[in-house]
Motif scaffolding. Structure first.
Motif, PDB file in Angstrom:
ATOM      1  N   MET A   1       0.790  -1.273   0.010  1.00 57.19           N
ATOM      2  CA  MET A   1       0.536  -0.078   0.496  1.00 57.19           C
ATOM      3  C   MET A   1       0.774   1.454  -0.438  1.00 57.19           C
ATOM      4  O   MET A   1       0.415   2.282   0.217  1.00 57.19           O
ATOM      5  CB  MET A   1      -1.274   0.374   1.320  1.00 57.19           C
ATOM      6  CG  MET A   1      -1.648  -0.927   1.038  1.00 57.19           C
ATOM      7  SD  MET A   1      -3.376  -1.069   2.445  1.00 57.19           S
ATOM      8  CE  MET A   1      -3.265   0.714   3.166  1.00 57.19           C
ATOM      9  N   ALA A   2       2.020   1.003   0.205  1.00 53.71           N
ATOM     10  CA  ALA A   2       3.237   1.902   0.169  1.00 53.71           C
ATOM     11  C   ALA A   2       2.847   3.047  -1.373  1.00 53.71           C
ATOM     12  O   ALA A   2       2.805   1.714  -2.292  1.00 53.71           O
ATOM     13  CB  ALA A   2       3.900   1.723   0.637  1.00 53.71           C
ATOM     14  N   ARG A   3       3.305   3.700  -1.498  1.00 50.02           N
ATOM     15  CA  ARG A   3       3.514   4.820  -2.817  1.00 50.02           C
ATOM     16  C   ARG A   3       5.056   3.727  -3.554  1.00 50.02           C
ATOM     17  O   ARG A   3       5.502   3.341  -3.014  1.00 50.02           O
ATOM     18  CB  ARG A   3       4.331   5.173  -3.082  1.00 50.02           C
ATOM     19  CG  ARG A   3       3.046   6.888  -2.305  1.00 50.02           C
ATOM     20  CD  ARG A   3       4.326   8.485  -2.259  1.00 50.02           C
ATOM     21  NE  ARG A   3       4.880   7.924  -0.703  1.00 50.02           N
ATOM     22  CZ  ARG A   3       5.808   9.200  -0.708  1.00 50.02           C
ATOM     23  NH1 ARG A   3       5.867  10.690  -1.290  1.00 50.02           N
ATOM     24  NH2 ARG A   3       6.821   8.801   0.504  1.00 50.02           N
ATOM     25  N   PRO A   4       4.275   3.605  -5.033  1.00 44.61           N
ATOM     26  CA  PRO A   4       5.598   2.512  -5.796  1.00 44.61           C
ATOM     27  C   PRO A   4       6.806   3.470  -5.602  1.00 44.61           C
ATOM     28  O   PRO A   4       7.659   2.330  -5.294  1.00 44.61           O
ATOM     29  CB  PRO A   4       5.062   2.724  -7.079  1.00 44.61           C
ATOM     30  CG  PRO A   4       3.209   3.270  -7.547  1.00 44.61           C
ATOM     31  CD  PRO A   4       3.168   3.556  -6.225  1.00 44.61           C
ATOM     32  N   VAL A  92       0.351  -5.401  11.100  1.00 47.20           N
ATOM     33  CA  VAL A  92       1.519  -5.843   9.876  1.00 47.20           C
ATOM     34  C   VAL A  92       0.909  -5.108   8.475  1.00 47.20           C
ATOM     35  O   VAL A  92       1.730  -4.127   7.819  1.00 47.20           O
ATOM     36  CB  VAL A  92       0.898  -7.635   9.263  1.00 47.20           C
ATOM     37  CG1 VAL A  92       1.660  -7.741   8.248  1.00 47.20           C
ATOM     38  CG2 VAL A  92       0.715  -8.460  11.102  1.00 47.20           C
ATOM     39  N   LYS A  93      -0.300  -4.497   7.795  1.00 43.06           N
ATOM     40  CA  LYS A  93      -0.657  -3.827   7.267  1.00 43.06           C
ATOM     41  C   LYS A  93       0.241  -2.382   7.228  1.00 43.06           C
ATOM     42  O   LYS A  93       0.720  -1.405   6.192  1.00 43.06           O
ATOM     43  CB  LYS A  93      -1.993  -3.324   7.245  1.00 43.06           C
ATOM     44  CG  LYS A  93      -2.469  -5.104   6.219  1.00 43.06           C
ATOM     45  CD  LYS A  93      -3.916  -4.517   5.844  1.00 43.06           C
ATOM     46  CE  LYS A  93      -4.931  -5.454   5.231  1.00 43.06           C
ATOM     47  NZ  LYS A  93      -6.179  -4.925   5.641  1.00 43.06           N
ATOM     48  N   MET A  94       0.120  -1.664   8.693  1.00 44.48           N
ATOM     49  CA  MET A  94       0.636  -0.410   8.738  1.00 44.48           C
ATOM     50  C   MET A  94       2.422  -0.455   8.694  1.00 44.48           C
ATOM     51  O   MET A  94       3.087   0.205   8.278  1.00 44.48           O
ATOM     52  CB  MET A  94       0.227  -0.047  10.130  1.00 44.48           C
ATOM     53  CG  MET A  94       0.437   1.022  10.277  1.00 44.48           C
ATOM     54  SD  MET A  94      -0.305   2.382   9.553  1.00 44.48           S
ATOM     55  CE  MET A  94      -1.260   4.145  10.384  1.00 44.48           C
ATOM     56  N   LEU A  95       3.158  -1.350   9.498  1.00 42.97           N
ATOM     57  CA  LEU A  95       4.250  -1.926   9.292  1.00 42.97           C
ATOM     58  C   LEU A  95       4.738  -1.821   8.080  1.00 42.97           C
ATOM     59  O   LEU A  95       6.099  -1.030   7.567  1.00 42.97           O
ATOM     60  CB  LEU A  95       5.243  -3.528  10.129  1.00 42.97           C
ATOM     61  CG  LEU A  95       5.823  -3.722  10.393  1.00 42.97           C
ATOM     62  CD1 LEU A  95       6.700  -2.495  11.086  1.00 42.97           C
ATOM     63  CD2 LEU A  95       6.436  -5.012  10.852  1.00 42.97           C
ATOM     64  N   ILE A  97       3.803  -0.448   4.975  1.00 44.34           N
ATOM     65  CA  ILE A  97       4.025   0.877   5.258  1.00 44.34           C
ATOM     66  C   ILE A  97       4.900   1.714   5.291  1.00 44.34           C
ATOM     67  O   ILE A  97       5.866   2.602   4.659  1.00 44.34           O
ATOM     68  CB  ILE A  97       2.479   1.399   5.565  1.00 44.34           C
ATOM     69  CG1 ILE A  97       1.490   1.211   4.246  1.00 44.34           C
ATOM     70  CG2 ILE A  97       2.224   3.149   4.945  1.00 44.34           C
ATOM     71  CD1 ILE A  97      -0.227   1.703   4.595  1.00 44.34           C
ATOM     72  N   CYS A  98       5.329   1.745   7.123  1.00 50.35           N
ATOM     73  CA  CYS A  98       6.457   2.291   7.543  1.00 50.35           C
ATOM     74  C   CYS A  98       7.146   2.552   7.160  1.00 50.35           C
ATOM     75  O   CYS A  98       8.126   3.434   6.771  1.00 50.35           O
ATOM     76  CB  CYS A  98       5.879   2.355   8.754  1.00 50.35           C
ATOM     77  SG  CYS A  98       4.048   2.801   9.401  1.00 50.35           S
ATOM     78  N   VAL A  99       7.323   0.614   7.034  1.00 51.65           N
ATOM     79  CA  VAL A  99       8.980   0.758   6.300  1.00 51.65           C
ATOM     80  C   VAL A  99       9.014   0.912   4.900  1.00 51.65           C
ATOM     81  O   VAL A  99      10.507   1.505   5.263  1.00 51.65           O
ATOM     82  CB  VAL A  99       8.929  -0.750   6.443  1.00 51.65           C
ATOM     83  CG1 VAL A  99      10.356  -1.476   5.813  1.00 51.65           C
ATOM     84  CG2 VAL A  99       8.753  -1.656   8.032  1.00 51.65           C
ATOM     85  N   ALA A 100       8.586   0.745   4.153  1.00 46.09           N
ATOM     86  CA  ALA A 100       8.636   1.082   2.966  1.00 46.09           C
ATOM     87  C   ALA A 100       8.689   3.428   2.786  1.00 46.09           C
ATOM     88  O   ALA A 100       9.199   3.469   1.985  1.00 46.09           O
ATOM     89  CB  ALA A 100       7.546   1.129   2.048  1.00 46.09           C
ATOM     90  N   GLU A 101       7.673   3.842   3.173  1.00 46.99           N
ATOM     91  CA  GLU A 101       8.017   5.356   3.725  1.00 46.99           C
ATOM     92  C   GLU A 101       8.768   5.905   3.957  1.00 46.99           C
ATOM     93  O   GLU A 101       9.618   7.079   3.972  1.00 46.99           O
ATOM     94  CB  GLU A 101       6.455   5.303   4.662  1.00 46.99           C
ATOM     95  CG  GLU A 101       4.999   4.956   3.022  1.00 46.99           C
ATOM     96  CD  GLU A 101       5.248   5.557   1.744  1.00 46.99           C
ATOM     97  OE1 GLU A 101       6.141   6.987   1.104  1.00 46.99           O
ATOM     98  OE2 GLU A 101       4.653   5.749   0.851  1.00 46.99           O
ATOM     99  N   CYS A 132      -0.948   7.807   6.708  1.00 47.27           N
ATOM    100  CA  CYS A 132      -1.652   8.431   6.938  1.00 47.27           C
ATOM    101  C   CYS A 132      -2.811   8.911   5.718  1.00 47.27           C
ATOM    102  O   CYS A 132      -3.623   8.255   5.355  1.00 47.27           O
ATOM    103  CB  CYS A 132      -2.534   8.943   8.165  1.00 47.27           C
ATOM    104  SG  CYS A 132      -2.102   8.795   9.964  1.00 47.27           S
ATOM    105  N   THR A 133      -1.995   9.069   5.142  1.00 48.32           N
ATOM    106  CA  THR A 133      -2.720   9.136   3.656  1.00 48.32           C
ATOM    107  C   THR A 133      -2.429   7.753   2.823  1.00 48.32           C
ATOM    108  O   THR A 133      -3.479   7.795   2.401  1.00 48.32           O
ATOM    109  CB  THR A 133      -2.023  10.347   2.403  1.00 48.32           C
ATOM    110  OG1 THR A 133      -1.319  11.458   3.568  1.00 48.32           O
ATOM    111  CG2 THR A 133      -2.238  10.436   0.968  1.00 48.32           C
ATOM    112  N   ARG A 134      -1.713   7.142   2.938  1.00 44.75           N
ATOM    113  CA  ARG A 134      -1.650   6.354   2.176  1.00 44.75           C
ATOM    114  C   ARG A 134      -2.587   4.991   2.720  1.00 44.75           C
ATOM    115  O   ARG A 134      -3.214   4.183   2.770  1.00 44.75           O
ATOM    116  CB  ARG A 134       0.215   5.092   2.371  1.00 44.75           C
ATOM    117  CG  ARG A 134       0.826   6.613   1.283  1.00 44.75           C
ATOM    118  CD  ARG A 134       0.550   6.207   0.344  1.00 44.75           C
ATOM    119  NE  ARG A 134       0.137   5.554  -1.103  1.00 44.75           N
ATOM    120  CZ  ARG A 134      -0.634   4.860  -2.292  1.00 44.75           C
ATOM    121  NH1 ARG A 134      -0.722   6.349  -2.384  1.00 44.75           N
ATOM    122  NH2 ARG A 134       0.087   4.288  -2.405  1.00 44.75           N
ATOM    123  N   ALA A 135      -2.602   5.163   4.785  1.00 44.18           N
ATOM    124  CA  ALA A 135      -3.573   4.044   4.844  1.00 44.18           C
ATOM    125  C   ALA A 135      -5.204   4.243   4.886  1.00 44.18           C
ATOM    126  O   ALA A 135      -5.641   3.552   4.649  1.00 44.18           O
ATOM    127  CB  ALA A 135      -3.137   4.320   6.502  1.00 44.18           C
TER     128      ALA A 135
END
Length: 148
Positions: A1-4, A92-95, A97-101, A132-135
């Protein structure tokens, strides 16, 4: 779900393909190998987890998503992330996103400082807003971000 672009930079980092200063020095492209945030030798491990600036950012982000963890060396963090990112729970989903972002955010701030002379401060509010924008794309995470 993170930006490409964040996923791509994370992939590059995981495969040791980012042009960090230690890597550029090995190829003879540069002589200065100092981290732009703290002055120590810039390696992938240092830049993303060991630098005092990025370490502080990671601690704040992990605390924000309710994970009690102290960032370690790159290899250990990758193992930890792989183990923790199995499943479909909101954490897990949030983690993921956080790692990539966060990796992309740090890499982008470093590049702005190196190539444009912009003194980028690693700001927790900026990264929270991006995450949060991605979430918002996921109903379960939207509720989580609205509560923060």
């Amino acid at each position: 779900m993170a930006r490409p672009r964040a996923i791509f930079v994370m992939w590059m980092a995981c495969h040791n393909r980012l042009n960090t200063k230690d890597r550029l020095a090995r190829f003879g492209n540069i002589t200065d190998g100092e981290c732009l945030f703290c002055g120590e030798i810039e390696t992938c491990s240092h830049l993303f987890f060991a630098c005092r600036e990025t370490y502080s950012l990671w601690k704040l982000v992990l605390h924000w998503i309710h994970i009690d963890h102290r960032p370690q060396a790159w290899e250990n963090e990758l193992k930890w992330i792989i183990v923790r990112s199995k499943g479909k729970s909101w954490i897990v989903k949030m983690l993921k996103i956080c790692v990539a972002e966060v990796i992309y955010y740090v890499w982008n701030a470093r590049n702005k400082k190196a190539f444009q002379g912009i003194d980028s401060v690693l700001n927790i509010q900026d990264i929270k807003e991006i995450i949060c924008t991605r979430a918002q794309l996921d109903r379960q995470l939207r509720v989580f971000c609205n509560d923060l």
